[in-house]
Every structure is written in structure tokens, then in C-alpha cells.
Write a protein that holds these residues in place. Structure first.
Motif, PDB file in Angstrom:
ATOM      1  N   GLY A   1      26.486  -5.069  24.113  1.00  0.00           N
ATOM      2  CA  GLY A   1      27.615  -4.171  24.351  1.00  0.00           C
ATOM      3  C   GLY A   1      27.974  -3.251  23.207  1.00  0.00           C
ATOM      4  O   GLY A   1      29.014  -2.588  23.245  1.00  0.00           O
ATOM      5  N   SER A   2      27.131  -3.145  22.207  1.00  0.00           N
ATOM      6  CA  SER A   2      27.445  -2.278  21.066  1.00  0.00           C
ATOM      7  C   SER A   2      27.615  -0.819  21.478  1.00  0.00           C
ATOM      8  O   SER A   2      28.353  -0.070  20.836  1.00  0.00           O
ATOM      9  CB  SER A   2      26.360  -2.405  19.993  1.00  0.00           C
TER      10      SER A   2
ATOM     11  N   GLY B   1      31.497   5.932  20.889  1.00  0.00           N
ATOM     12  CA  GLY B   1      32.280   7.149  21.080  1.00  0.00           C
ATOM     13  C   GLY B   1      33.255   7.475  19.968  1.00  0.00           C
ATOM     14  O   GLY B   1      33.872   8.523  19.991  1.00  0.00           O
ATOM     15  N   GLY B   2      33.419   6.609  19.029  1.00  0.00           N
ATOM     16  CA  GLY B   2      34.378   6.846  17.951  1.00  0.00           C
ATOM     17  C   GLY B   2      33.933   6.147  16.689  1.00  0.00           C
ATOM     18  O   GLY B   2      32.805   5.674  16.588  1.00  0.00           O
ATOM     19  N   ASP B   3      34.846   6.100  15.740  1.00  0.00           N
ATOM     20  CA  ASP B   3      34.548   5.425  14.479  1.00  0.00           C
ATOM     21  C   ASP B   3      35.064   3.991  14.555  1.00  0.00           C
ATOM     22  O   ASP B   3      36.281   3.771  14.558  1.00  0.00           O
ATOM     23  CB  ASP B   3      35.224   6.166  13.325  1.00  0.00           C
ATOM     24  N   PRO B   4      34.154   3.017  14.624  1.00  0.00           N
ATOM     25  CA  PRO B   4      34.594   1.618  14.731  1.00  0.00           C
ATOM     26  C   PRO B   4      35.478   1.165  13.572  1.00  0.00           C
ATOM     27  O   PRO B   4      36.262   0.244  13.724  1.00  0.00           O
ATOM     28  CB  PRO B   4      33.282   0.826  14.751  1.00  0.00           C
ATOM     29  N   ARG B   5      35.385   1.844  12.443  1.00  0.00           N
ATOM     30  CA  ARG B   5      36.223   1.465  11.294  1.00  0.00           C
ATOM     31  C   ARG B   5      37.700   1.727  11.559  1.00  0.00           C
ATOM     32  O   ARG B   5      38.562   1.176  10.890  1.00  0.00           O
ATOM     33  CB  ARG B   5      35.775   2.208  10.042  1.00  0.00           C
TER      34      ARG B   5
ATOM     35  N   ILE C   1      26.228   1.347  13.528  1.00  0.00           N
ATOM     36  CA  ILE C   1      26.627  -0.021  13.868  1.00  0.00           C
ATOM     37  C   ILE C   1      25.477  -0.973  13.569  1.00  0.00           C
ATOM     38  O   ILE C   1      24.352  -0.754  14.000  1.00  0.00           O
ATOM     39  CB  ILE C   1      27.021  -0.118  15.356  1.00  0.00           C
ATOM     40  N   ARG C   2      25.781  -2.001  12.831  1.00  0.00           N
ATOM     41  CA  ARG C   2      24.818  -3.051  12.505  1.00  0.00           C
ATOM     42  C   ARG C   2      25.269  -4.311  13.228  1.00  0.00           C
ATOM     43  O   ARG C   2      26.437  -4.682  13.145  1.00  0.00           O
ATOM     44  CB  ARG C   2      24.779  -3.274  11.003  1.00  0.00           C
TER      45      ARG C   2
END
Length: 169
Positions: free
Chosen positions: A30-31, A36-40, A135-136
């Protein structure tokens, strides 16, 4: 063939995720849900889903753990079709035909994660953002055999006439 299925070890998933997957759903990492955005910039429950959730294909809810499960070719095809439909519904893919190859890639990746593990192996995922903003993800096996046993909170004491004390210690 093997695929991941969501499993609920306790009742925390509905508390920590905005939407929790139902136990027994086929799952993918599900990554893609975070592209669509900045996960941070995520906070709260979306951040928790980013950090440690597998995505249930039916509910599009999150699960902390999955279990490696046997899957038939029909199961595989159904998961691809359901995920492709979700790509159309949630992400605006132009058609099932356009979404199907991407869904098939996601399901193939999930199958690859399970390939070398016995059925019923528990897996957990952790995600982070690398220095380039990518994303890692890291998937690990939950090894119950390596866990330390919990401390006993109750002792079973044989009843006898001299000692009526059978209370917890």
C-alpha cells in the motif's frame, strides 16, 4: 502461490488507523497510497498508516500485521481485479484495463514478499522517507520464538486443607 492476509492480533488497529482492515483480507504493502504528497507532513492516524500499515484490498483499511497465506490462481486474479477497481474508484485511473497492469504489479510484489516464508508467517512493515524524498519500506518477520516470555501474573496453587490461599501473587 502465497499472498499476505491481514490479521488482527489485538484491538489496536481500529484505534491507531483512520480505517482498519478487517481480519482475513488479502493485502498489499500500500505504499502507493502515500505518493500524492509529502509523507513527512503526515500527522496522527495517516502517519501511523504510513509508518506501519499494510493495505487491505477489500476495505482499503490498514493492518499492522499480515500472515502469509496460500492463494489459488483465482484468489490472485480476484485480488488484482479488486485492486484495479480501487485504483479507478480512489485514484481516478481511467479504466479497469488501464489499472489492471499496475494492480498486477502490486499483487506480484506482495506475492514476492511471501514467497520464501512458510504459510502463517507473520510480517510487519515499516516505512520511512529517504533523503531524496522517496519512500523506503522494510518488511520483517515477526518471530514469536525469539520473544522473551511474559512474566507470570498468576500462580496455580494446589488446594489443601492447611492453605486456603489461592489468590494471585
Amino acid at each position: 502461490m502465497k499472498l499476505p492476509r491481514t490479521i488482527r492480533m489485538d484491538q489496536t488497529d481500529p484505534l491507531v488507523f483512520g480505517e482498519a482492515a478487517e481480519p482475513g483480507e488479502w493485502a498489499v504493502t500500500g505504499s502507493f497510497a502515500f505518493l500524492g504528497g509529502d509523507p513527512r507532513e503526515l500527522t496522527g492516524k495517516p502517519r501511523q498508516a504510513f509508518g506501519s500499515g499494510f493495505l487491505g484490498v477489500d476495505s482499503f483499511g490498514w493492518s499492522t500485521f499480515v500472515s502469509v497465506a496460500s492463494a489459488t490462481a483465482a484468489d490472485h486474479d480476484a485480488v488484482v481485479e479488486r485492486l484495479a477497481a480501487r485504483f479507478v474508484e480512489r485514484y481516478g485511473a481511467p479504466s479497469l484495463d488501464a489499472a489492471r497492469p499496475v494492480a498486477a504489479e502490486e499483487v506480484a510484489f506482495a506475492a514476492e514478499l511471501c514467497r520464501d516464508h512458510p504459510v502463517n508467517t507473520l510480517l510487519a512493515i515499516s516505512r520511512s522517507v529517504d533523503d531524496d524524498g522517496g519512500i523506503r519500506e522494510q518488511v520483517r518477520v515477526i518471530d514469536a520464538k525469539g520473544e522473551k516470555p511474559h512474566a507470570a501474573i498468576w500462580d496455580i496453587v494446589a488446594e489443601d486443607d492447611e492453605n486456603e490461599d489461592t489468590a494471585p501473587r
